[in-house]
Structure formats: C-alpha cells, structure tokens
Design a protein around this motif. Structure first.
Motif, short mmCIF file in Angstrom:
data_model
loop_
_atom_site.label_atom_id
_atom_site.label_comp_id
_atom_site.label_asym_id
_atom_site.label_seq_id
_atom_site.Cartn_x
_atom_site.Cartn_y
_atom_site.Cartn_z
N ALA A 381 71.99 21.22 24.43
CA ALA A 381 71.48 21.15 25.80
C ALA A 381 72.29 20.19 26.66
CB ALA A 381 70.00 20.75 25.79
N GLY A 382 72.53 18.98 26.14
CA GLY A 382 73.31 18.01 26.91
C GLY A 382 74.73 18.47 27.14
N VAL A 383 75.35 19.04 26.11
CA VAL A 383 76.71 19.56 26.21
C VAL A 383 76.79 20.62 27.31
CG1 VAL A 383 78.46 20.95 25.01
CG2 VAL A 383 77.32 19.06 23.83
N GLN A 384 75.85 21.55 27.29
CA GLN A 384 75.86 22.64 28.26
C GLN A 384 75.58 22.15 29.68
OE1 GLN A 384 74.46 26.71 27.02
NE2 GLN A 384 73.19 25.46 25.70
N ALA A 385 74.67 21.18 29.80
CA ALA A 385 74.33 20.66 31.13
C ALA A 385 75.54 20.00 31.78
CB ALA A 385 73.17 19.68 31.02
N VAL A 386 76.23 19.15 31.02
CA VAL A 386 77.41 18.46 31.57
C VAL A 386 78.51 19.46 31.88
CG1 VAL A 386 79.22 16.77 31.05
CG2 VAL A 386 76.86 16.31 30.39
N ARG A 387 78.76 20.38 30.95
CA ARG A 387 79.81 21.40 31.18
C ARG A 387 79.45 22.29 32.36
NH1 ARG A 387 79.24 26.46 29.67
NH2 ARG A 387 81.00 27.87 29.91
N GLY A 388 78.19 22.71 32.46
CA GLY A 388 77.77 23.57 33.56
C GLY A 388 77.97 22.91 34.91
N CYS A 389 77.59 21.64 35.03
CA CYS A 389 77.80 20.90 36.28
C CYS A 389 79.28 20.82 36.62
CB CYS A 389 77.22 19.49 36.17
SG CYS A 389 75.43 19.43 36.02
N GLY A 390 80.09 20.53 35.60
CA GLY A 390 81.53 20.39 35.83
C GLY A 390 82.19 21.68 36.27
N VAL A 391 81.84 22.80 35.61
CA VAL A 391 82.42 24.09 35.97
C VAL A 391 82.07 24.45 37.41
CG1 VAL A 391 82.28 26.57 35.54
CG2 VAL A 391 82.58 25.00 33.62
N MET A 392 80.83 24.23 37.81
CA MET A 392 80.42 24.57 39.16
C MET A 392 81.16 23.74 40.21
SD MET A 392 78.79 26.29 41.35
CE MET A 392 77.81 27.31 40.25
N ILE A 393 81.26 22.44 39.99
CA ILE A 393 81.97 21.57 40.94
C ILE A 393 83.45 21.95 41.02
CG2 ILE A 393 82.72 19.19 41.36
CD1 ILE A 393 80.05 18.28 40.10
N ALA A 394 84.08 22.17 39.87
CA ALA A 394 85.50 22.52 39.85
C ALA A 394 85.74 23.87 40.51
CB ALA A 394 86.01 22.54 38.41
N MET A 395 84.84 24.82 40.29
CA MET A 395 84.99 26.16 40.88
C MET A 395 84.95 26.10 42.40
SD MET A 395 85.16 29.52 40.62
CE MET A 395 84.70 29.99 38.95
N ILE A 396 83.94 25.45 42.96
CA ILE A 396 83.78 25.40 44.42
C ILE A 396 84.93 24.63 45.07
CG2 ILE A 396 82.32 24.56 46.30
CD1 ILE A 396 79.91 25.17 44.47
N ALA A 397 85.31 23.50 44.47
CA ALA A 397 86.40 22.70 45.03
C ALA A 397 87.73 23.45 44.97
CB ALA A 397 86.50 21.37 44.29
N SER A 398 87.98 24.15 43.86
CA SER A 398 89.25 24.88 43.73
C SER A 398 89.32 26.03 44.73
CB SER A 398 89.43 25.40 42.30
OG SER A 398 88.45 26.35 41.97
N GLN A 399 88.19 26.67 45.04
CA GLN A 399 88.18 27.72 46.06
C GLN A 399 88.58 27.16 47.41
OE1 GLN A 399 84.28 29.47 45.95
NE2 GLN A 399 84.70 30.70 44.14
N GLN A 400 88.09 25.97 47.73
CA GLN A 400 88.44 25.36 49.02
C GLN A 400 89.92 25.01 49.08
OE1 GLN A 400 86.26 25.25 51.65
NE2 GLN A 400 85.10 26.45 50.18
N VAL A 401 90.45 24.44 48.01
CA VAL A 401 91.87 24.10 47.99
C VAL A 401 92.73 25.35 48.09
CG1 VAL A 401 93.73 23.17 46.54
CG2 VAL A 401 91.57 21.93 46.75
N THR A 402 92.33 26.41 47.37
CA THR A 402 93.12 27.63 47.33
C THR A 402 93.23 28.29 48.70
OG1 THR A 402 92.33 28.00 45.08
CG2 THR A 402 93.37 29.85 46.16
#
Length: 533
Positions: A381-402
């Motif tokens: 649960a903890g592993v997935q929660a941290v990874r899930g938050c990270g993927v979402m933040i990285a995805m949205i930020a990378s879209q803006q940069v792109t």
C-alpha cells in the motif's frame, strides 16, 4: 479602421481579429468529456485483460504462448495509429476521426467478446487496437488547442489522470468483471460508454475542420516504412524476453527490419513535402526533453503495473479479484494527487515538479526492493501510494514542459509523438523488466543452490521431515527434493522481483536529474484557442 485609415464618418471600426473568440464552455466541456471517456476506454483495454488471461485461455482453448498475444495483438497495431492520427486529424478533422475511431473500436470490442477461437480473438483484438488508437492522442491535441492558455493546465490534469489511472485500474476492473460475470464482459463493457461517447462527440465536438487538400500526395512509402518500423520494434520488445532475444530467428529478423526502416522513415519524413508525421517539433529543446520524460513515465507507469500483479499472482497465488483489490491503492493515490499537481504546476517551475515526481517514483520502487514472500495488500500500500503520487506529478509536469513552447500548428502531430513515446517507453520498460526477472531468477537460483551444502545437518533434517510428510507417495525422497527445489525457486523469484523494483527505482532517479536539462518555457499568453487545419 483598415490599414490605419479612418472611415468617412470618422469613427474607427473595431478590428474583429483582435477580439478574443467567444467560448461556449458548455459545448466545449461536453465535447471534451466525450473524447476523454473514449480515451479512457482505449487505454483501459490495454491492461483490462492482464488479470484474466487464465480464464480467457480456458474459454477459447488457447495455449500459454498463444494467450499472451491477446495483449500483444492490441499493442502492435496501436503504435502505428497513434502517430498517424495527427495527419488524419488534419485531413478529416478531429470530430470525424474520433467518431470513426470509436465506431470501429466498439464493433471490434463486440467481435472480440464473441470470438470462439484464439485466432479470431487475436485478429479482432489487433483491429480493435488499431482503430481505437486514434482516440488517445486526439484528446491531447484538443486540450492544447481548444482551451485558452489559462485553462490548459486543468485539461492537462484530466488527461494525466486518465492516462495514469486507466492502466492502473484495468487489472482491478478486469479481475472483478471476470469473477462476477465472465471474461467476455471485459469487451462488452465498452458498449454503453461508447454510445455516450458517440453522442457527446457527434453533437458537441466541433473543434476544427479538416483539410481535404492534404490527401493529395499522401505518403504511402512513409506509411509503409513507419508501420514496418513501429510494428517490428513493438514485436521485438513484447516477445523478445520470452524468446531469448536475438537467439530467436524471428526476433533477429524483425530487429533488422526495425533497424533499417526506422532511419529510412525519419529520412523520408524530412525530405517529403507532405509527410504523415511532422518531425520539426524535435527542433524544440523542451519538446525533446518532454518526450524523453514521457518515455520514462511510460516505463514507470506500465513497469509498476506489470511487476505488482505478476508478483502477487506468481508468488502469493492471488486470484484476479485479489490482485485487482491490491492494485487499487495506486489508482486512488493518483486520483487524490491530480488536483494538487494541477495547482502546483501553475505556481512552480515544471522542472521542479518533474524532479519531485520521479523522485517519489524512485522512493516507492526502492522501498519495494526489500519485498518478501509475505508481502500483500498492506505492505504494498505504501509503495503504491508513493509511486502513484510520483507518476501523476511527473506526468502532468512533463506534459507542460513538452507542449509549453510549441506553436499551435504543431500540436496535433506533436501529440501523436508524445503518446507514442509513452507507449514505446512502456514497451521498453516491460522488456527490460522481463529480461531482468528471467536472468536474475536463474542467477539467484545458482547462488542459493551453491550456498547449500549437501552435508548441512539442517538441510538434511528439513528434507527428512518433508520426506516423512510425503510418506504416502510413490517416492517420498524424490517428492521431498522436488518440494525443496520449489522453495528455493520461489525464494530466487522473490529476490529477482526485488532486483527489478530496484532497477526501476534507479531509472526513475536518473530521470529526476535529466529534468534539469530542460529550459523554463511558457506558452504565449496571448494565444487563445486555435483551430488547427
């Protein structure tokens, strides 16, 4: 006023070209919502079968090798349609392309669900992936052309949520559907939302018009080279780990095809006057960095979604529904993070957010390297929660940069390239992780067996005790040795999964530092919604 001259009555005319276009938000949001639902269906169908392959295998009488093609057959043609959709959208218009894609996807979904043999299923599944592929990048293009600049972050958050959430909840939804109804409903479930998509897009998605003149001089050679390159590459990445890579003649041949057709396609796209994929966006540094980041996001997203269900099924013997329930934490974390990520991307440098996002992904995956055979829902649960938050933040930020510094007329082609980079990144990630699991399991098995001495009294006592338990079998000693070997194999597998999680963590940590190569860039605030013809 025309050309700086006042009219006869001395009153200056208002110049219509300087006025901001009126936006009918109801129409825009309803049309965009229809497209988002379609995009969710197309991405969901990649992973919805992941937890139910044994049931499908039994239902159509497929072998273990054949059943893996239920996923592969969807992905290989899809990678051709994703970059092609930019050209088709400019040719036919976004609405017509999306409607045609959705209709084809629905028809093929029903055909796959009704299939009575694995050959039929693979054929219709390939058509489903190809036809539905156009629904993925067109939403991305609309978000950056139909919405005014100040609202594009919100649209980007919605897309990021769909792109990350759909493959995460796919195994969950698929596992429960298979248990409640049957595996055929993995495909029939598309019908109702598909009808909603057709209604909303058909009535409200009037975002642009096509340009029929693009049909003149259609680059058939370019299409052939692109299809040969991408389909060969996808096949090699999907099947290579199972077939010992280039030791297999088919993998070697298709690897050569990809190696030859890839550069040939790039050359053709650069010299032909009407290329099906416009590569000029790669002259923009932020676009290049964003594509690289999206590639790694794809590896982190699909890699994590691949490793966890595989571990739970192979080591813990979880059912499809149990795997789905365990995986839901990651989806919930992404859903909860999305609105905060949207606010942060408006206030902070996207590079900082990409660094943070990939750092969180690395942290979550690094924690999972200590996995044991007892890990289940709460440990992950903890592993997935941290990874899930990270993927979402990285995805949205990378879209803006792109997309932040691209001119509007490049957005449609660029959106196809961005989505292609995510899918190919996922394929590369899965291929590397699959190879890592296979090789490291064998390596750890050798290490474990070599560390055990035949004269070890504890080992002898354990085997003797196991033989006593198997006393009613024909050969108790052989049964005990087989069970002991199985224990070692399971432990080697667990250690290999730990190595795979660590590998993914290192890749995400490296990506966090690559983000520093991009330059801050903002979209032109004066640029309003634009039609891209």
């Amino acid at each position: 006023m025309r050309d700086g001259v006042l009219p006869a009555d001395g009153v200056a005319e208002v110049q219509p070209e300087t006025a901001k276009p009126e936006i009918n938000w109801t129409v825009l949001l309803l049309g965009f919502a229809g497209m988002v639902i379609g995009q969710f269906m197309a991405i969901l169908d990649i992973q919805i079968v992941a937890a139910s392959l044994p049931q499908i295998q039994a239902g159509v009488g497929a072998s273990a090798d054949e059943i893996s093609w239920i996923q592969t057959a969807y992905l290989i043609p899809e990678v051709v349609m994703i970059p092609l959709s930019g050209y088709l959208s400019r040719l036919w218009g976004t609405q017509k392309l999306f409607l045609a894609s959705c209709v084809g996807f629905l028809i093929m979904s029903v055909a796959v669900g009704l299939s009575s043999s694995v050959e039929m299923m693979i054929f219709f599944r390939a058509l489903q992936g190809f036809l539905g592929g156009a629904m993925i990048p067109t939403v991305f293009a609309v978000a950056f052309t139909a919405f005014p600049p100040e609202k594009r972050v919100t649209a980007s958050v919605i897309m990021g949520l769909i792109v990350t959430l759909a493959p995460t909840v796919g195994p969950t939804l698929g596992g429960h559907l298979t248990e409640w109804l049957s595996w055929r409903w993995l495909f029939f479930i598309n019908i109702f939302p598909g009808v909603v998509v057709l209604f909303l897009v058909g009535r409200y998605a009037h975002f642009d018009k096509g340009d029929a003149s693009l049909a003149k001089g259609f680059d058939w050679w370019g299409l052939g080279l692109m299809a040969a390159f991408l389909m060969s590459l996808q096949f090699v990445l999907e099947e290579g780990a199972k077939n010992d890579w280039f030791a297999d003649d088919h993998i070697l041949l298709l690897g050569l095809v990809a190696l030859i057709c890839g550069p040939a396609f790039i050359w053709r796209s650069l010299v032909y006057y009407n290329p099906i994929v416009e590569l000029r966006a790669f002259a923009n540094r932020n676009f290049v960095v964003g594509v690289v980041m999206t590639f790694i996001v794809g590896a982190a997203l699909f890699g994590g979604t691949f490793l966890l269900p595989l571990f739970l099924g192979r080591v813990r013997d979880y059912s499809a529904a149990e795997v789905g329930t365990t995986m839901v934490v990651s989806g919930l974390a992404m859903f909860a993070t999305a609105p905060f990520a949207g606010r942060l991307v408006r206030k902070l440098d996207p590079r900082i957010l990409m660094f943070l996002g990939f750092g969180l992904c690395a942290w979550g995956m690094w924690d999972a390297r200590a996995v044991t055979g007892d890990w289940g829902f709460w440990e992950f649960a903890g592993v997935q929660a941290v990874r899930g938050c990270g993927v979402m933040i990285a995805m949205i930020a990378s879209q803006q940069v792109t997309m932040s510094t691209l001119p509007p007329h490049m957005v449609k082609n660029a959106s196809g390239l961005v989505n292609l980079s995510r899918n190919v990144g996922g394929a590369f990630g899965l291929a590397i992780l699959n190879t890592s699991l296979t090789q490291n399991t064998a390596l750890h098995m050798v290490e474990l067996t070599s560390a055990i001495s035949q004269s070890d009294t504890a080992v002898k006592a354990m085997i003797a005790g196991m033989a006593q338990r198997f006393s009613e079998s024909i050969d108790p000693q052989a049964a005990a040795m087989k069970a002991f070997y199985g224990m070692l194999q399971k432990q080697a597998t667990i250690l290999a999964f730990g190595d795979a999680f660590a590998l993914l963590a290192v890749a995400c940590a490296c990506a966090a530092f690559v983000t520093l190569l991009s330059k801050p860039g903002k979209a032109d605030p004066s640029a309003g919604p634009s039609e891209v013809h």
